[in-house]
Write a protein that holds these residues in place. Structure first.
Motif, mmCIF file in Angstrom:
data_model
loop_
_atom_site.group_PDB
_atom_site.id
_atom_site.type_symbol
_atom_site.label_atom_id
_atom_site.label_comp_id
_atom_site.label_asym_id
_atom_site.label_seq_id
_atom_site.Cartn_x
_atom_site.Cartn_y
_atom_site.Cartn_z
ATOM 1 N N ARG A 28 0.861 -1.183 0.000
ATOM 2 C CA ARG A 28 0.000 0.000 0.000
ATOM 3 C C ARG A 28 0.898 1.234 0.000
ATOM 4 O O ARG A 28 1.871 1.314 0.753
ATOM 5 C CB ARG A 28 -0.875 0.017 1.255
ATOM 6 C CG ARG A 28 -2.015 -0.998 1.247
ATOM 7 C CD ARG A 28 -3.297 -0.345 0.806
ATOM 8 N NE ARG A 28 -4.473 -1.194 1.033
ATOM 9 C CZ ARG A 28 -5.710 -0.766 0.909
ATOM 10 N NH1 ARG A 28 -5.965 0.483 0.565
ATOM 11 N NH2 ARG A 28 -6.729 -1.580 1.117
ATOM 12 N N PRO A 29 0.594 2.226 -0.830
ATOM 13 C CA PRO A 29 1.452 3.412 -0.892
ATOM 14 C C PRO A 29 1.136 4.400 0.240
ATOM 15 O O PRO A 29 0.107 4.281 0.909
ATOM 16 C CB PRO A 29 1.086 4.031 -2.240
ATOM 17 C CG PRO A 29 -0.375 3.677 -2.392
ATOM 18 C CD PRO A 29 -0.533 2.308 -1.780
ATOM 19 N N THR A 30 2.029 5.345 0.425
ATOM 20 C CA THR A 30 1.779 6.453 1.342
ATOM 21 C C THR A 30 1.657 7.732 0.525
ATOM 22 O O THR A 30 2.197 7.843 -0.582
ATOM 23 C CB THR A 30 2.921 6.605 2.362
ATOM 24 O OG1 THR A 30 4.159 6.735 1.654
ATOM 25 C CG2 THR A 30 2.991 5.396 3.281
ATOM 26 N N LEU A 31 0.929 8.691 1.061
ATOM 27 C CA LEU A 31 0.763 9.970 0.379
ATOM 28 C C LEU A 31 2.062 10.758 0.376
ATOM 29 O O LEU A 31 2.820 10.744 1.347
ATOM 30 C CB LEU A 31 -0.320 10.810 1.064
ATOM 31 C CG LEU A 31 -1.788 10.460 0.824
ATOM 32 C CD1 LEU A 31 -2.669 11.428 1.590
ATOM 33 C CD2 LEU A 31 -2.135 10.482 -0.659
ATOM 34 N N SER A 38 -1.468 16.190 -3.046
ATOM 35 C CA SER A 38 -1.235 14.868 -2.470
ATOM 36 C C SER A 38 -1.346 13.810 -3.564
ATOM 37 O O SER A 38 -2.344 13.756 -4.287
ATOM 38 C CB SER A 38 -2.244 14.579 -1.360
ATOM 39 O OG SER A 38 -2.067 15.451 -0.278
ATOM 40 N N THR A 40 0.501 9.622 -4.877
ATOM 41 C CA THR A 40 1.342 8.493 -4.510
ATOM 42 C C THR A 40 2.262 8.183 -5.683
ATOM 43 O O THR A 40 2.036 8.652 -6.807
ATOM 44 C CB THR A 40 0.520 7.219 -4.176
ATOM 45 O OG1 THR A 40 0.003 6.670 -5.401
ATOM 46 C CG2 THR A 40 -0.615 7.520 -3.205
ATOM 47 N N ASP A 165 -11.085 2.994 -1.396
ATOM 48 C CA ASP A 165 -9.782 2.853 -0.760
ATOM 49 C C ASP A 165 -9.699 1.611 0.116
ATOM 50 O O ASP A 165 -8.634 1.024 0.289
ATOM 51 C CB ASP A 165 -9.463 4.099 0.072
ATOM 52 C CG ASP A 165 -8.995 5.266 -0.779
ATOM 53 O OD1 ASP A 165 -8.934 5.108 -2.017
ATOM 54 O OD2 ASP A 165 -8.690 6.336 -0.220
ATOM 55 N N PRO A 172 -3.732 4.298 -0.478
ATOM 56 C CA PRO A 172 -3.298 4.258 0.922
ATOM 57 C C PRO A 172 -4.379 3.640 1.809
ATOM 58 O O PRO A 172 -5.559 3.654 1.478
ATOM 59 C CB PRO A 172 -3.100 5.745 1.270
ATOM 60 C CG PRO A 172 -2.926 6.437 -0.044
ATOM 61 C CD PRO A 172 -3.767 5.665 -1.019
ATOM 62 N N GLU A 173 -3.965 3.106 2.946
ATOM 63 C CA GLU A 173 -4.934 2.584 3.914
ATOM 64 C C GLU A 173 -5.910 3.691 4.306
ATOM 65 O O GLU A 173 -5.487 4.787 4.664
ATOM 66 C CB GLU A 173 -4.212 2.066 5.159
ATOM 67 C CG GLU A 173 -3.434 0.783 4.953
ATOM 68 C CD GLU A 173 -4.337 -0.447 4.850
ATOM 69 O OE1 GLU A 173 -5.578 -0.301 5.014
ATOM 70 O OE2 GLU A 173 -3.802 -1.534 4.586
ATOM 71 N N ARG A 183 -9.640 13.844 6.504
ATOM 72 C CA ARG A 183 -8.600 13.920 5.464
ATOM 73 C C ARG A 183 -9.181 14.443 4.160
ATOM 74 O O ARG A 183 -8.527 15.204 3.436
ATOM 75 C CB ARG A 183 -7.975 12.542 5.219
ATOM 76 C CG ARG A 183 -6.864 12.178 6.172
ATOM 77 C CD ARG A 183 -5.890 11.156 5.597
ATOM 78 N NE ARG A 183 -6.486 9.871 5.317
ATOM 79 C CZ ARG A 183 -6.545 9.330 4.106
ATOM 80 N NH1 ARG A 183 -6.085 9.979 3.050
ATOM 81 N NH2 ARG A 183 -7.075 8.139 3.938
ATOM 82 N N LYS A 188 -6.169 15.827 1.860
ATOM 83 C CA LYS A 188 -5.079 14.845 1.942
ATOM 84 C C LYS A 188 -5.524 13.521 1.323
ATOM 85 O O LYS A 188 -5.558 12.461 1.958
ATOM 86 C CB LYS A 188 -4.655 14.644 3.397
ATOM 87 C CG LYS A 188 -4.187 15.918 4.091
ATOM 88 C CD LYS A 188 -3.006 16.557 3.352
ATOM 89 C CE LYS A 188 -2.506 17.804 4.068
ATOM 90 N NZ LYS A 188 -1.437 18.486 3.278
#
Length: 316
Positions: A28-31, A38, A40, A165, A172-173, A183, A188
């Motif tokens: 899973r990617p992060t922002l 924002s 990934t 998501d 992202p989670e 968010r 975000k």
């Protein structure tokens, strides 16, 4: 572990599939903050090729914030242009191949969106993007391409994005709904702020005649009317019978059952958690927002949208 192929061998473009890793090993990617938006790495790692992508004058771009009706309008356009001339597309080629996702790049799993678009044999090429207006490759503007933008009211968009998501392993989670909604309000999210996205494209439309700005709620209310307006924008003149065939084919229940449209063939999405095509309704936000969340959201919304003429409906 099952190997993944998002670009199957039997596709008409004769492009080689990539089948290197499995979904289970896909992190899973992060922002990240990418030029103030924002994003990934799945949408920025191929940035040079995205920005240098060479559009053609007859290309048609379907632009949206995620979960605003992208697949719906992609399918409508595909049927309008190719439903009669190449009907086999509808049963042999998933929609994500017929209408490639320009900025998507997962090197271990599939051809990049730019490669897929470059190799489309169709004329026009139908290409989808979630990029905010300032990120769209300049060649689309230089070639004066037609752009269909679809917007959805913020509350339903947030709910749909949340469930997306949850089931999509390249997002992202999401966390819990309460933190997710915050968010969303803070912008975000992957592809940034909903508020900036919909207003950015709206402002561009005021000075650019080749943008057709549509609303998800209008499509729900009267699909036939919206198809008529799309045809007028695109210069198409299908028969009454053909328009009715398209209108019937793109009804939500029909798309949800169609494995070439419902993304059930894409293993990065776990439909056991939540189906890609979940409800297709206006007003589902009422089943998620608490009274307190709704009041907070409305107050924040008024501040962020006070300087635009753009108006949305949260129920019909």
């Amino acid at each position: 572990m099952t190997p993944v192929c998002l670009f199957p061998r039997q596709n008409k473009n004769k492009l080689p599939p990539k089948q290197i890793c499995s979904v289970d090993s896909l992190p899973r990617p992060t922002l990240i903050d990418f030029h103030g938006v924002s994003m990934t790495h799945y949408f920025t790692s191929n940035w040079e090729k995205i920005q240098s992508f060479q559009a053609r004058p007859d290309d048609i771009v379907i632009a949206t914030y995620p979960k605003a009706g992208t697949t719906w309008v992609s399918f409508i356009l595909d049927l309008l242009y190719f439903g009669q001339t190449t009907p086999e597309r509808q049963t042999s080629m998933p929609i994500h191949i017929r209408v490639p996702f320009l900025e998507l790049d997962i090197p271990s799993l599939l051809l990049s969106g730019t490669e897929m678009a470059d190799n489309l044999p169709t004329s026009p090429r139908l290409i989808k993007t979630h990029l905010p207006v300032q990120f769209l490759p300049k060649s689309f503007w230089e070639q004066n391409c037609r752009i269909v933008y679809v917007a959805r009211n913020a509350k339903d968009n947030a709910v749909s994005f949340f469930h997306f998501d949850r089931m999509n392993k390249v997002e992202p989670e999401p966390g819990d709904w309460n933190s997710y909604l915050q968010r969303f309000m803070d912008g975000k999210m992957v592809f940034g702020s909903w508020y900036d996205h919909v207003t950015g494209w709206w402002e561009k439309k005021q000075t650019h005649s080749k943008i057709h700005y549509m609303f998800y709620e209008d499509l729900i209310e009267d699909t036939g009317r919206e198809i008529d307006q799309l045809c007028h924008f695109l210069g198409l003149s299908p028969s009454v019978e053909e328009k009715e065939r398209v209108r019937g084919g793109v009804q939500f229940d029909n798309m949800k059952k169609d494995n070439m449209v419902n993304y059930s063939t894409v293993e990065i999405m776990d439909s056991k958690i939540s189906p890609f095509m979940r409800k297709g309704k206006v007003g589902d936000w009422k089943n998620h927002f608490t009274v307190a969340q709704n009041e907070q959201f409305d107050e924040d919304y008024k501040k962020k949208m006070k300087n635009t003429t753009l108006q949305f409906r949260t129920e019909i």
